[in-house]
Scaffold this motif. Structure first.
Motif, PDB file in Angstrom:
ATOM      1  N   TRP A  73       0.833  -1.203   0.000  1.00  0.00           N
ATOM      2  CA  TRP A  73       0.000   0.000   0.000  1.00  0.00           C
ATOM      3  C   TRP A  73       0.872   1.259   0.000  1.00  0.00           C
ATOM      4  N   GLY A  74       0.369   2.298  -0.647  1.00  0.00           N
ATOM      5  CA  GLY A  74       1.077   3.572  -0.630  1.00  0.00           C
ATOM      6  C   GLY A  74       0.137   4.717  -0.912  1.00  0.00           C
ATOM      7  N   PRO A  75       0.582   5.945  -0.618  1.00  0.00           N
ATOM      8  CA  PRO A  75      -0.268   7.116  -0.831  1.00  0.00           C
ATOM      9  C   PRO A  75       0.040   7.849  -2.131  1.00  0.00           C
ATOM     10  N   TYR A  76      -0.984   8.435  -2.726  1.00  0.00           N
ATOM     11  CA  TYR A  76      -0.816   9.435  -3.772  1.00  0.00           C
ATOM     12  C   TYR A  76      -0.877  10.806  -3.111  1.00  0.00           C
ATOM     13  N   LEU A  77       0.091  11.668  -3.431  1.00  0.00           N
ATOM     14  CA  LEU A  77       0.135  13.023  -2.914  1.00  0.00           C
ATOM     15  C   LEU A  77      -0.050  14.001  -4.078  1.00  0.00           C
TER      16      LEU A  77
END
Length: 257
Positions: A73-77
């Motif tokens: 999992w990872g974030p979009y900024l």
């Protein structure tokens, strides 16, 4: 459900996404855990998870990242200009795993890593600016960076996105930093072990009504408990491992009155 702004500031947390090798298996696991339904994404194999017909997360097969980005999992900024931001990332000691590219009406994206190897994504939104719902069960509520050097990480992300992190002491540790973006919290925390599960990375936290019940259900579905239920940064949280090795955080939401 909380309204999500369609105008984002630089560095806003706008979308969570899972990169995985078993897309069908992970879609089934998270559907049973959070009640997600799915619609096909623009660049496949890729699905958009929805709750009540509203986009809340993405799940993408590793081939969509040309195997250049680790699974998990990872974030979009949010950024105004992915191409310009990628140049600054490299100048500040990070690297670009995949150069900016257009993805239809969704806008322009890129994949990058900070100087310690933690992967994050950039998104300049088009008509679709990001996820449609936040701060509810099954939706993103927080993202946490695990890093060996809090101060250097704060400088890196502040330079890239213009974020101003508040510093909090935490007993005999080096403390942690926080900043609110898009009504959500980004947290920078110290790496405390050499475990592979505790590598330098971003963690995504999804909201739940009851942490203990969600843990039990995840284990029943073939997941594992990575970090036991505990109070972290003033919130009741835990870390789960899905059946295919990705770690996802859960955070207990305050009961609605």
């Amino acid at each position: 459900m909380p309204a999500v702004s369609t105008i984002h500031r630089q560095g806003d947390l706008v979308h969570p996404e899972l990169v995985c090798a078993d897309l069908a298996g992970d879609c089934d696991f998270y559907a049973q855990l959070f009640g997600w339904e799915y619609t096909p994404g623009v660049v496949g194999p890729h699905y958009i998870a929805t709750i009540g017909g509203m986009d809340c997360a993405g799940l993408a097969h590793t081939v969509t990242r040309a195997d250049k980005v680790p699974t998990g999992w990872g974030p979009y900024l949010a950024v105004d200009d992915p191409d310009h931001v990628c140049k600054i990332i490299v100048e500040c000691g990070g690297n670009v795993a995949m150069a900016p590219r257009n993805i239809g009406e969704f806008g322009r994206i890129a994949f990058a890593a900070d100087p310690f190897g933690a992967v994050f994504d950039l998104w300049r939104g088009g008509p679709v600016p990001g996820t449609h719902v936040i701060g509810e069960p099954g939706t993103i509520c927080m993202a946490e960076l695990i890093t060996p050097d809090i101060e250097k990480s704060k400088i890196f992300y502040s330079t890239i996105f213009g974020l101003e992190f508040a510093h909090h002491s935490a007993g005999d540790t080096s403390g942690f930093g926080t900043v609110d973006t898009n009504g959500l919290q980004l947290v920078i925390s110290p790496r405390t072990t050499e475990s592979a599960r505790d590598r330098n990375r971003w963690l995504v936290y999804l909201g739940v009504t009851d942490v203990a019940i969600t843990i039990a259900r995840a284990v029943e579905l073939g997941g594992v408990l990575v970090r036991p239920e505990s109070t972290v940064h003033g919130q009741r949280t835990a870390l789960l491992g899905d059946p295919h090795g990705a770690t996802v955080g859960i955070v207990e939401l305050a009961a609605q009155t």
